[in-house]
Scaffold this motif. Structure first.
Motif, PDB file in Angstrom:
ATOM      1  N   GLY A 229       0.854  -1.182   0.000  1.00 13.69           N
ATOM      2  CA  GLY A 229       0.000   0.000   0.000  1.00 13.69           C
ATOM      3  C   GLY A 229       0.880   1.218   0.000  1.00 13.69           C
ATOM      4  N   ALA A 230       0.355   2.290   0.507  1.00 15.09           N
ATOM      5  CA  ALA A 230       1.137   3.521   0.568  1.00 15.09           C
ATOM      6  C   ALA A 230       2.353   3.303   1.450  1.00 15.09           C
ATOM      7  CB  ALA A 230       0.272   4.648   1.131  1.00 15.09           C
ATOM      8  N   ARG A 231       3.467   3.817   0.990  1.00 18.86           N
ATOM      9  CA  ARG A 231       4.685   3.587   1.726  1.00 18.86           C
ATOM     10  C   ARG A 231       4.721   4.350   3.035  1.00 18.86           C
ATOM     11  NH1 ARG A 231       8.933   1.284  -0.683  1.00 18.86           N
ATOM     12  NH2 ARG A 231      10.443   2.552   0.447  1.00 18.86           N
ATOM     13  N   GLY A 232       4.012   5.490   3.105  1.00 19.46           N
ATOM     14  CA  GLY A 232       4.008   6.260   4.335  1.00 19.46           C
ATOM     15  C   GLY A 232       5.352   6.936   4.551  1.00 19.46           C
ATOM     16  N   SER A 233       5.547   7.463   5.745  1.00 16.83           N
ATOM     17  CA  SER A 233       6.786   8.159   6.063  1.00 16.83           C
ATOM     18  C   SER A 233       7.930   7.154   6.187  1.00 16.83           C
ATOM     19  CB  SER A 233       6.632   8.926   7.373  1.00 16.83           C
ATOM     20  OG  SER A 233       6.501   8.018   8.452  1.00 16.83           O
ATOM     21  N   PHE A 234       9.151   7.691   6.163  1.00 13.47           N
ATOM     22  CA  PHE A 234      10.300   6.803   6.331  1.00 13.47           C
ATOM     23  C   PHE A 234      10.275   6.176   7.720  1.00 13.47           C
ATOM     24  CE2 PHE A 234      14.788   6.115   7.548  1.00 13.47           C
ATOM     25  CZ  PHE A 234      15.093   5.139   6.611  1.00 13.47           C
ATOM     26  N   ALA A 235       9.870   6.955   8.722  1.00 11.97           N
ATOM     27  CA  ALA A 235       9.774   6.417  10.085  1.00 11.97           C
ATOM     28  C   ALA A 235       8.792   5.258  10.127  1.00 11.97           C
ATOM     29  CB  ALA A 235       9.354   7.513  11.060  1.00 11.97           C
ATOM     30  N   ARG A 265      24.442   6.563   8.993  1.00  6.86           N
ATOM     31  CA  ARG A 265      24.267   8.015   8.881  1.00  6.86           C
ATOM     32  C   ARG A 265      23.048   8.365   8.028  1.00  6.86           C
ATOM     33  NH1 ARG A 265      29.475  11.550   7.531  1.00  6.86           N
ATOM     34  NH2 ARG A 265      29.948  10.713   9.610  1.00  6.86           N
ATOM     35  N   SER A 266      22.874   7.634   6.917  1.00  4.41           N
ATOM     36  CA  SER A 266      21.719   7.910   6.038  1.00  4.41           C
ATOM     37  C   SER A 266      20.410   7.629   6.758  1.00  4.41           C
ATOM     38  CB  SER A 266      21.805   7.059   4.769  1.00  4.41           C
ATOM     39  OG  SER A 266      22.901   7.437   3.979  1.00  4.41           O
ATOM     40  N   LEU A 267      20.364   6.522   7.493  1.00  8.60           N
ATOM     41  CA  LEU A 267      19.143   6.181   8.213  1.00  8.60           C
ATOM     42  C   LEU A 267      18.825   7.249   9.252  1.00  8.60           C
ATOM     43  CD1 LEU A 267      17.974   2.718   9.329  1.00  8.60           C
ATOM     44  CD2 LEU A 267      17.915   4.571  10.980  1.00  8.60           C
ATOM     45  N   GLN A 268      19.826   7.675  10.001  1.00  9.85           N
ATOM     46  CA  GLN A 268      19.605   8.710  11.022  1.00  9.85           C
ATOM     47  C   GLN A 268      19.176  10.022  10.390  1.00  9.85           C
ATOM     48  OE1 GLN A 268      23.538   8.159  12.884  1.00  9.85           O
ATOM     49  NE2 GLN A 268      22.473   7.834  14.813  1.00  9.85           N
ATOM     50  N   ARG A 269      19.818  10.385   9.270  1.00  6.04           N
ATOM     51  CA  ARG A 269      19.496  11.658   8.616  1.00  6.04           C
ATOM     52  C   ARG A 269      18.053  11.661   8.122  1.00  6.04           C
ATOM     53  NH1 ARG A 269      23.162  11.570   5.128  1.00  6.04           N
ATOM     54  NH2 ARG A 269      21.943  10.827   3.345  1.00  6.04           N
ATOM     55  N   GLN A 272      15.784  12.113  11.022  1.00  9.59           N
ATOM     56  CA  GLN A 272      15.858  13.489  11.526  1.00  9.59           C
ATOM     57  C   GLN A 272      15.049  14.445  10.663  1.00  9.59           C
ATOM     58  OE1 GLN A 272      20.087  14.115  11.653  1.00  9.59           O
ATOM     59  NE2 GLN A 272      20.357  12.976  13.572  1.00  9.59           N
ATOM     60  N   GLN A 273      14.986  14.174   9.358  1.00  9.21           N
ATOM     61  CA  GLN A 273      14.191  15.006   8.459  1.00  9.21           C
ATOM     62  C   GLN A 273      12.709  14.957   8.803  1.00  9.21           C
ATOM     63  OE1 GLN A 273      15.288  13.429   4.627  1.00  9.21           O
ATOM     64  NE2 GLN A 273      17.180  14.637   4.495  1.00  9.21           N
TER      65      GLN A 273
END
Length: 336
Positions: A229-235, A265-269, A272-273
Motif C-alpha cells: 500500500g502507501a509507503r508512508g513516512s520513512f519512520a 548516517r543515512s538512516l539517522q538523517r 531526523q528530516q
C-alpha cells in the motif's frame, strides 16, 4: 535463510544441561556466550546451524537429541508467535498461526496443517539443508515434530498423542524409541514427515485462550503478511521493518541500517528530516505494545516485560517510568 538466537539458544541450553560445553556450543554457532541474551539476532546461512547440531550430537552423545529436546520445548521459544498461539481458541487455530507466521522463526523448518477425516500436522526442512547435511537436518526436524506434542500439552493441559506417525527417512535410533515418545505406530521412509491425530484434536479448546491478548499479538504479526500500500513516512517504513522482521523488538542501529541497505548516517538523517530519532522510534514501538497489553489483557508486568524483550522486569519498570513518569501498575488503572 536464517535462524534466530531465541530458538538456537534453546538448543544450546538444552545441550549444556546434558553435558555439552557452553563455550564450544556457542563457538560452533559463531557467537559468544554473551550474545545469547540477544534473542532476536539473526544467524544467517545454514552452516552455523549445521555446525551447532554437529557439536550438540558430539558433546551429548545423543543421536536423538532433537527428538528428546522437543518434548521440553515451550511455545515461548517462538517469541511473539508462541504467545499468539497460546492465546488462540483451539489447537487447530494455534497451528494455523504457526503456518502463517513460520517465517518469523526461521526459513529452515516448515509446518503444514490440514483437517479432513483426521487432523494432520506435516513438517519439512529446507531442501538445501537436507541435501548438505541430512543428519543435522533430521535433528532440527525432530525437534519441531516432538515439540508439537509439547505445545499441545501446554495448550490444553492434556497429554494428546497421534494415531500414527510417518517419517521420510531412515534413522540410527531404534523404532521403539519413536514409538515410546509418540505412543503410536511409526512408519519410516515415507513421502512426508507427519503426525496424524483424530479430527477432534483440532477443536480442543486452549486453557490459555484470551481473545484480547490474541488481538494484541495478531496486530503486530499481521504486518508480516500485510498487502502493499502507501509507503508512508520513512519512520513508518522503519517501524514496519522492526515489527515484521524483528517481531517488534528494536535491533541495534547498525543491524537495522544494514537490514535496510542503508548506512547508519543515512538512516539517522532520514529520520531526523521527519523530526524522529531511531531511539525514539524504538521506544514508541515498545510503548504502544506495552499500553495495548496493559489495557486489553490481564498479563502480568513480568510477562509483558518478557514479550518486550527485557531480561528483567526491573529494567522494564525503569524504561516505563522514563516514558510515562509512572509505573505500569499505575498506568493500567488509568487505561482501564
Amino acid at each position: 535463510m536464517y535462524g534466530t538466537v531465541r530458538v538456537l539458544r534453546n538448543i544450546i541450553y538444552a545441550a549444556t544441561a546434558k553435558g555439552g560445553n557452553l563455550n564450544k556450543l556457542c563457538a560452533a554457532l559463531g557467537i559468544n556466550p554473551s550474545d545469547l541474551h540477544d534473542g532476536d539476532r539473526k544467524i544467517e546461512g545454514v552452516k552455523p546451524v549445521m555446525d551447532l547440531w554437529t557439536e550438540v550430537m558430539a558433546s551429548t552423545g545423543d543421536q536423538a537429541f532433537g527428538l528428546h529436546m522437543g518434548l521440553e520445548n515451550k511455545p515461548s521459544v517462538l517469541g511473539l508467535l508462541g504467545y499468539l498461539m497460546q492465546s488462540c481458541r483451539t489447537v487447530g487455530e494455534a497451528f494455523t498461526e504457526i503456518i502463517t507466521y513460520q517465517q518469523t522463526i526461521s526459513g529452515w523448518i516448515f509446518y503444514n496443517y490440514a483437517v479432513g477425516k483426521e487432523c494432520e500436522l506435516t513438517f519439512s526442512v529446507n531442501p538445501m539443508w537436507l541435501q548438505v547435511s541430512p543428519e543435522t537436518a533430521r535433528q532440527a526436524l525432530e525437534t519441531a515434530i516432538s515439540g508439537a506434542l509439547s505445545y499441545i500439552y501446554i495448550f490444553t493441559g492434556q497429554k494428546v498423542y497421534p494415531l500414527q506417525a510417518a517419517l521420510a527417512y531412515k534413522t540410527p535410533v531404534s523404532k521403539a524409541e519413536y514409538e515410546r515418545i509418540f505412543h503410536c505406530p511409526v512408519h519410516f521412509e515415507g513421502e512426508q514427515n507427519k503426525l496424524i491425530f483424530s479430527k477432534e484434536v483440532a477443536d480442543m479448546l486452549l486453557i490459555s485462550y484470551d481473545e484480547s491478548l490474541y488481538m494484541s499479538f495478531a496486530e503486530i504479526l499481521k504486518n508480516k503478511s500485510a498487502g502493499t500500500g502507501a509507503r508512508g513516512s520513512f519512520a513508518d517504513q522503519v517501524k514496519k521493518v522492526i515489527i515484521q522482521d524483528f517481531y517488534g523488538k528494536t535491533p541495534s542501529l547498525e543491524i537495522i541500517a544494514a537490514h535496510m541497505n542503508l548506512s547508519e548516517r543515512s538512516l539517522q538523517r532520514r529520520l531526523q528530516q521527519e523530526n524522529e530519532s531511531y531511539r525514539s522510534l524504538g521506544a514508541s514501538i515498545k510503548q504502544e505494545l506495552a499500553f495495548n497489553l496493559l489495557k486489553n489483557t490481564d498479563a502480568t508486568v513480568h510477562a509483558i516485560s518478557e514479550v518486550l524483550g527485557y531480561t528483567e522486569a526491573s529494567a522494564f519498570h525503569r524504561a516505563f517510568k522514563n516514558w510515562t513518569q509512572t509505573s505500569p501498575v499505575q498506568k493500567k488503572r488509568t487505561l482501564g
